[in-house]
Write an enzyme that holds these catalytic residues in place. Structure first.
Site, PDB file in Angstrom:
ATOM      1  N   GLU A  79       0.850  -1.188   0.000  1.00 27.65           N
ATOM      2  CA  GLU A  79       0.000   0.000   0.000  1.00 27.65           C
ATOM      3  C   GLU A  79       0.883   1.234   0.000  1.00 27.65           C
ATOM      4  OE1 GLU A  79      -2.121   0.596   3.858  1.00 27.65           O
ATOM      5  OE2 GLU A  79      -1.458  -1.442   4.270  1.00 27.65           O
ATOM      6  N   CYS A 111      -3.559  -3.710   4.447  1.00 26.38           N
ATOM      7  CA  CYS A 111      -2.603  -4.718   4.946  1.00 26.38           C
ATOM      8  C   CYS A 111      -2.974  -6.133   4.542  1.00 26.38           C
ATOM      9  CB  CYS A 111      -2.511  -4.639   6.470  1.00 26.38           C
ATOM     10  SG  CYS A 111      -2.113  -2.998   7.044  1.00 26.38           S
ATOM     11  N   HIS A 233      -2.254 -10.218  12.333  1.00 28.75           N
ATOM     12  CA  HIS A 233      -1.739  -8.972  11.743  1.00 28.75           C
ATOM     13  C   HIS A 233      -1.332  -8.077  12.914  1.00 28.75           C
ATOM     14  CE1 HIS A 233      -1.209  -5.290   9.680  1.00 28.75           C
ATOM     15  NE2 HIS A 233      -2.267  -4.725  10.242  1.00 28.75           N
TER      16      HIS A 233
HETATM   17  N1  CAA Z   1       1.640   3.038  30.864  1.00 33.21           N
HETATM   18  C1  CAA Z   1       1.133   1.896  30.344  1.00 33.21           C
HETATM   19  N2  CAA Z   1       0.081   1.871  29.468  1.00 33.21           N
HETATM   20  C2  CAA Z   1      -0.414   3.069  29.100  1.00 33.21           C
HETATM   21  C3  CAA Z   1       0.076   4.292  29.602  1.00 33.21           C
HETATM   22  C4  CAA Z   1       1.160   4.241  30.509  1.00 33.21           C
HETATM   23  N3  CAA Z   1       1.679   5.347  31.003  1.00 33.21           N
HETATM   24  N4  CAA Z   1      -0.650   5.288  29.034  1.00 33.21           N
HETATM   25  C5  CAA Z   1      -1.574   4.715  28.227  1.00 33.21           C
HETATM   26  N5  CAA Z   1      -1.429   3.376  28.259  1.00 33.21           N
HETATM   27  C6  CAA Z   1      -2.197   2.366  27.521  1.00 33.21           C
HETATM   28  C7  CAA Z   1      -3.683   2.668  27.446  1.00 33.21           C
HETATM   29  O1  CAA Z   1      -4.351   2.251  28.616  1.00 33.21           O
HETATM   30  C8  CAA Z   1      -4.051   1.844  26.230  1.00 33.21           C
HETATM   31  O2  CAA Z   1      -4.143   0.485  26.592  1.00 33.21           O
HETATM   32  P1  CAA Z   1      -5.506  -0.335  26.298  1.00 33.21           P
HETATM   33  O3  CAA Z   1      -5.694  -0.266  24.807  1.00 33.21           O
HETATM   34  O4  CAA Z   1      -5.185  -1.687  26.797  1.00 33.21           O
HETATM   35  O5  CAA Z   1      -6.585   0.386  27.027  1.00 33.21           O
HETATM   36  C9  CAA Z   1      -2.824   1.950  25.335  1.00 33.21           C
HETATM   37  O6  CAA Z   1      -1.772   2.408  26.171  1.00 33.21           O
HETATM   38  C10 CAA Z   1      -3.000   2.941  24.196  1.00 33.21           C
HETATM   39  O7  CAA Z   1      -3.474   4.136  24.733  1.00 33.21           O
HETATM   40  P2  CAA Z   1      -4.570   5.013  23.978  1.00 33.21           P
HETATM   41  O8  CAA Z   1      -5.693   4.151  23.499  1.00 33.21           O
HETATM   42  O9  CAA Z   1      -4.901   6.192  24.796  1.00 33.21           O
HETATM   43  O10 CAA Z   1      -3.660   5.452  22.738  1.00 33.21           O
HETATM   44  P3  CAA Z   1      -3.961   6.482  21.612  1.00 33.21           P
HETATM   45  O11 CAA Z   1      -5.387   6.877  21.580  1.00 33.21           O
HETATM   46  O12 CAA Z   1      -2.993   7.589  21.746  1.00 33.21           O
HETATM   47  O13 CAA Z   1      -3.573   5.694  20.262  1.00 33.21           O
HETATM   48  C11 CAA Z   1      -3.905   3.959  18.658  1.00 33.21           C
HETATM   49  C12 CAA Z   1      -3.583   4.282  20.118  1.00 33.21           C
HETATM   50  C13 CAA Z   1      -5.379   4.265  18.364  1.00 33.21           C
HETATM   51  C14 CAA Z   1      -3.660   2.474  18.440  1.00 33.21           C
HETATM   52  C15 CAA Z   1      -2.992   4.797  17.732  1.00 33.21           C
HETATM   53  O14 CAA Z   1      -1.632   4.491  17.991  1.00 33.21           O
HETATM   54  C16 CAA Z   1      -3.267   4.589  16.256  1.00 33.21           C
HETATM   55  O15 CAA Z   1      -4.163   5.206  15.684  1.00 33.21           O
HETATM   56  N6  CAA Z   1      -2.476   3.702  15.568  1.00 33.21           N
HETATM   57  C17 CAA Z   1      -2.623   3.454  14.143  1.00 33.21           C
HETATM   58  C18 CAA Z   1      -3.867   2.654  13.816  1.00 33.21           C
HETATM   59  C19 CAA Z   1      -3.707   1.183  14.115  1.00 33.21           C
HETATM   60  O16 CAA Z   1      -2.632   0.642  14.248  1.00 33.21           O
HETATM   61  N7  CAA Z   1      -4.872   0.486  14.196  1.00 33.21           N
HETATM   62  C20 CAA Z   1      -4.860  -0.939  14.425  1.00 33.21           C
HETATM   63  C21 CAA Z   1      -6.084  -1.615  13.836  1.00 33.21           C
HETATM   64  S1  CAA Z   1      -6.201  -1.241  12.092  1.00 33.21           S
HETATM   65  C22 CAA Z   1      -5.015  -2.234  11.361  1.00 33.21           C
HETATM   66  O17 CAA Z   1      -4.566  -3.171  11.934  1.00 33.21           O
HETATM   67  C23 CAA Z   1      -4.535  -1.872   9.993  1.00 33.21           C
HETATM   68  C24 CAA Z   1      -3.203  -1.263  10.112  1.00 33.21           C
HETATM   69  O18 CAA Z   1      -2.167  -1.939  10.069  1.00 33.21           O
HETATM   70  C25 CAA Z   1      -3.132   0.211  10.321  1.00 33.21           C
END
Ligand code: CAA
Length: 388
Positions: A79, A111, A233
């Site tokens: 992609e 993906c 994945h």
């Molecule tokens: N210590 C330990 N853990 C902590 C922490 C700390 N100090 N602070 C936060 N965390 C934890 C949170 O509790 C959370 O854990 P849970 O999910 O178990 O609740 C985790 O860290 C992530 O925190 P947030 O949800 O607040 O993180 P975020 O909102 O900033 O972003 C995300 C997370 C949405 C995955 C972001 O990184 C993102 O958008 N990533 C890209 C999209 C992606 O990878 N999606 C996956 C599915 S789609 C797919 O698979 C296709 C692809 O390849 C893209």
């Protein structure tokens, strides 16, 4: 006839960012990235690598003269394509010196496309058992600076040689799959970076898993106890762990969770490589877990947009003799760490169509194939001469 993955090649670029450094620069607790997302490093491409050169390097790591003679199908799954018309597969065909009577194509579905490519290659070998197919999954996951997806970036490529009597794993005839029309992650033609509705994408990933996993169990009359390991994945390692916990827990199936950790060891150091991420996880598992001939591994493929597929593979006899763990570990252990300033400068660089020639910088890029630049709107690739 047994058909499956005969060899797996892996290539990651020579640069990486330590996520502890990134967290510090962004004013975030490093444990959010290390524990919350389950990631420790992310691979970054120098200017001299792109999806084409990454893929060619991954293939170069495994192919023999005999393989090159036997390959008559080449599928480039990405992609992060470099051209909307000319297929990356034809650049790679040239770089690898494949024979002319090869069918080749570039495929895209976020993906997922490498899994479509693997299933297509399997069908091709069923009809042409004396041939081999080369599936290349190669991507640069780039979301840009200062956003929540930033720590889930990465870059790298996987090469899968598909043949009869495969040395690593046999692919079973048991896929369950689905398509839904959702906008959870996408990359508009006018954008240099992927756009994502992060939490919605997690939700679709997990809902799709449950649907195809249940459909697989119904279709095969199997249970979770039939799996020695399940690879998923891996956009970041925590999501697969949380998804496995939707179907069981560590007390009931400790080996599945232990194997999941082994299956994401490489992914935690490379980051998301989109099309190749599932197969990087499979490689990580094969290189590290204590598997036996006949063990079944479940594979969950997810491509935003969305397509999901659950299928399984069976471990081949003496598979461990056909891996390159030391070489792959050496590649990751000897990468150059970027400062956050260097990483930001690199990520913001753009190719705008004016002529440019790159001199491969030894420290930043030690790969065999590299992107040499643009001349008269034509992309140029080259081989590193001092390897010859
Ligand atoms: N210590 C330990 N853990 C902590 C922490 C700390 N100090 N602070 C936060 N965390 C934890 C949170 O509790 C959370 O854990 P849970 O999910 O178990 O609740 C985790 O860290 C992530 O925190 P947030 O949800 O607040 O993180 P975020 O909102 O900033 O972003 C995300 C997370 C949405 C995955 C972001 O990184 C993102 O958008 N990533 C890209 C999209 C992606 O990878 N999606 C996956 C599915 S789609 C797919 O698979 C296709 C692809 O390849 C893209």
């Amino acid at each position: 006839m047994k058909i499956g993955i005969d060899k797996i090649g892996f290539f990651a670029p020579n640069l990486y960012v330590d996520l502890k450094d990134l967290a510090e620069a962004r004013g975030i607790d490093p444990n959010k990235f290390l524990i919350g997302l389950g990631q420790s490093e992310m691979a970054i491409c120098p200017e001299t690598q792109d999806s084409v050169s990454l893929a060619a390097n991954a293939a170069y790591n495994i192919l023999t003269e005999e393989d090159i003679n036997d390959i008559d199908l080449l599928i480039f799954a990405t992609e992060s394509g470099v051209d909307l018309s000319k297929s990356g597969a034809s650049f790679i065909h040239g770089l690898l010196n494949l024979k002319s009577n090869v069918r080749s194509i570039e495929m895209k579905h976020a993906c997922y496309s490498a899994t479509f490519a693997v299933q297509t290659a399997k069908a091709h070998i069923a009809l042409n058992p004396t041939k081999k197919a080369l599936v290349l999954a190669s991507d640069l996951a780039i979301y840009g600076l200062n956003n929540s997806a930033e720590p889930t970036q990465g870059a790298g490529a996987i090469a899968l040689l598909i043949s009869k009597n495969p040395k690593l794993v046999e692919i079973e005839d048991d896929s369950a799959f689905l398509t839904t029309d959702v906008l959870d992650f996408w990359k508009p033609i006018y954008s240099d970076v992927a756009l994502v509705d992060g939490h919605f994408s997690n939700q679709k990933y997990q809902e799709s898993f449950i649907e195809v996993y249940q459909a697989y169990l119904e279709k095969t009359n199997r249970t979770i106890n039939d799996f020695k390991a399940i690879c998923l994945h891996t956009p970041y390692s925590k999501i697969g762990y949380k998804t496995l916990k939707m179907i069981t827990n560590e007390d009931a199936h400790p080996e599945l969770f232990n194997n999941y950790q082994l299956a994401t060891t490489l992914n935690r150091r490379v980051g998301n490589i989109y099309t190749g991420a599932l197969y990087l996880s499979l490689l990580s598992l094969l290189e590290r877990a204590n598997l036996k001939y006949g063990d079944r591994i479940g594979l969950y493929s997810y491509g935003s947009g969305a397509v999901a597929e659950f299928f399984s593979v069976i471990v081949s006899k003496d598979y461990e003799k056909h891996l390159n763990k030391d070489k792959n570990d050496h590649m990751l252990n000897n990468r150059m760490k970027l400062s956050i300033k260097e990483y930001e400068e690199l990520l913001l660089k753009k190719i705008d169509g004016t002529d440019i020639t790159f001199n491969q910088m030894d420290k930043k890029d030690n790969a065999y194939f590299y992107f040499k630049g643009i001349s008269n709107h034509q992309r140029l690739y080259a081989k590193k001469h001092n390897f010859e």
